[in-house]
Design an enzyme around this catalytic site. Structure first.
Site, short mmCIF file in Angstrom:
data_model
loop_
_atom_site.label_atom_id
_atom_site.label_comp_id
_atom_site.label_asym_id
_atom_site.label_seq_id
_atom_site.Cartn_x
_atom_site.Cartn_y
_atom_site.Cartn_z
N GLU A 1 -58.72 0.87 12.83
CA GLU A 1 -57.58 0.94 13.54
C GLU A 1 -57.64 2.26 13.83
OE1 GLU A 1 -55.49 -0.12 15.53
OE2 GLU A 1 -54.26 -1.96 14.80
N ASP A 2 -56.95 2.52 15.28
CA ASP A 2 -56.62 3.89 15.78
C ASP A 2 -55.58 4.46 15.07
OD1 ASP A 2 -54.94 1.87 16.98
OD2 ASP A 2 -55.02 2.76 18.93
N ASP B 1 -48.51 2.67 12.67
CA ASP B 1 -47.15 2.97 12.78
C ASP B 1 -46.20 2.42 12.02
OD1 ASP B 1 -45.44 4.43 14.47
OD2 ASP B 1 -45.26 3.09 16.24
N PHE C 1 -45.12 10.73 19.90
CA PHE C 1 -46.11 9.77 20.34
C PHE C 1 -47.39 10.69 20.81
CE2 PHE C 1 -47.83 7.80 24.20
CZ PHE C 1 -47.86 6.37 23.82
N ARG D 1 -57.06 7.23 27.09
CA ARG D 1 -58.03 6.89 26.32
C ARG D 1 -59.16 7.65 26.33
NH1 ARG D 1 -55.84 2.06 23.82
NH2 ARG D 1 -54.95 0.58 25.50
P1 IMP Z 1 -47.56 -1.01 14.28
O1 IMP Z 1 -48.41 -0.31 13.11
O2 IMP Z 1 -47.76 -2.33 14.26
O3 IMP Z 1 -46.49 -0.49 14.66
O4 IMP Z 1 -48.43 -0.61 15.63
C1 IMP Z 1 -49.36 0.16 15.94
C2 IMP Z 1 -50.01 0.23 17.37
O5 IMP Z 1 -49.15 0.82 18.05
C3 IMP Z 1 -51.19 0.77 17.46
O6 IMP Z 1 -52.37 0.08 17.44
C4 IMP Z 1 -51.08 1.23 18.83
O7 IMP Z 1 -51.45 0.61 19.99
C5 IMP Z 1 -49.49 1.69 18.94
N1 IMP Z 1 -49.16 2.92 18.78
C6 IMP Z 1 -48.29 3.76 18.01
N2 IMP Z 1 -48.18 4.62 17.83
C7 IMP Z 1 -48.81 5.13 19.01
C8 IMP Z 1 -48.91 6.50 19.64
O8 IMP Z 1 -48.42 7.69 19.10
N3 IMP Z 1 -49.54 6.60 20.90
C9 IMP Z 1 -50.22 5.47 21.31
N4 IMP Z 1 -50.00 4.23 20.66
C10 IMP Z 1 -49.39 3.98 19.55
MG MG Z 2 -54.13 -0.39 18.01
#
Ligand code: IMP
Ligand code: MG
Length: 179
Positions: A102-103, A106, A155, A168
């Protein structure tokens, strides 16, 4: 130039490319040490993880494979709100060691649902490799095996991560400048 513009917002550099690559290489060493005999399948979650996945895999000197998936969100019928569906996995993961790439994690909700879906297919082991984690936003219990950087809740964009589709391709990671 440390400050950049992406769409309508200003961003400032937070993790330079050299530091990212250094850390990705360290994490690759860790993975190689742990999984060298496992012939793991890396599952890269599109779109955001494509840059990290490309660098991580090229830093590994061991037999492995990669697959790409997407997570589609839609509103569920019940009270649980958004339901996330895993799309695109054609590989049979039964009995295999899988590393989800994963990138960013969050809230962790995306990852949690993905793990549940993957577990139903009977893998031998599932591990998580995330470029970034925002520990302050985590809403679920997750065992994150490999993490490159823990960051604050701000962010960010770059190195695969986007702001409304853009950014990206940036080589560094940038944090939004609050207005
Ligand atoms: P979560 O962990 O389900 O809340 O979602 C994670 C996803 O939210 C990631 O795969 C990103 O696509 C997006 N995301 C969360 N924080 C950021 C950020 O700071 N910048 C860009 N995308 C983010
Ligand atoms: Mg993602």
């Amino acid at each position: 130039m440390d400050k950049i513009q992406v769409r309508d917002r200003e961003f400032t550099i937070s993790i330079p490319e050299a530091k990212i690559l250094q850390r990705v290489s360290e994490v690759a060493q860790q993975i190689q040490h742990d999984l060298k005999d496992e012939h793991p399948l890396f599952i890269s979650v599109l779109n955001g993880s494509f840059v990290f996945a490309a660098d991580l895999l090229r830093a590994l000197d061991m037999p492995c494979e990669i697959a790409f998936v997407r997570v589609a969100s839609y509103d569920g019928m019940g009270s649980t709100g958004k339901v996330k569906q895993l799309l695109g996995l054609k590989e049979n993961i039964e009995g295999r060691t899988v590393v989800v790439v994963e990138d960013i994690i969050d809230s962790g909700l995306t990852m949690k649902q993905m793990l549940e879906t993957l577990r139903q297919q009977g893998p031998k082991d599932i591990r998580i490799a995330s470029l970034l984690v925002k520990p302050g936003n985590l809403k679920v219990d997750l065992d994150i095996d490999y993490c490159c950087f823990k960051i604050p809740n701000d962010f960010i964009v770059g190195y695969g991560l986007d702001y409304d589709g853009e950014g990206r391709n940036l080589r560094n990671i940038y944090t939004v400048v609050e207005e």
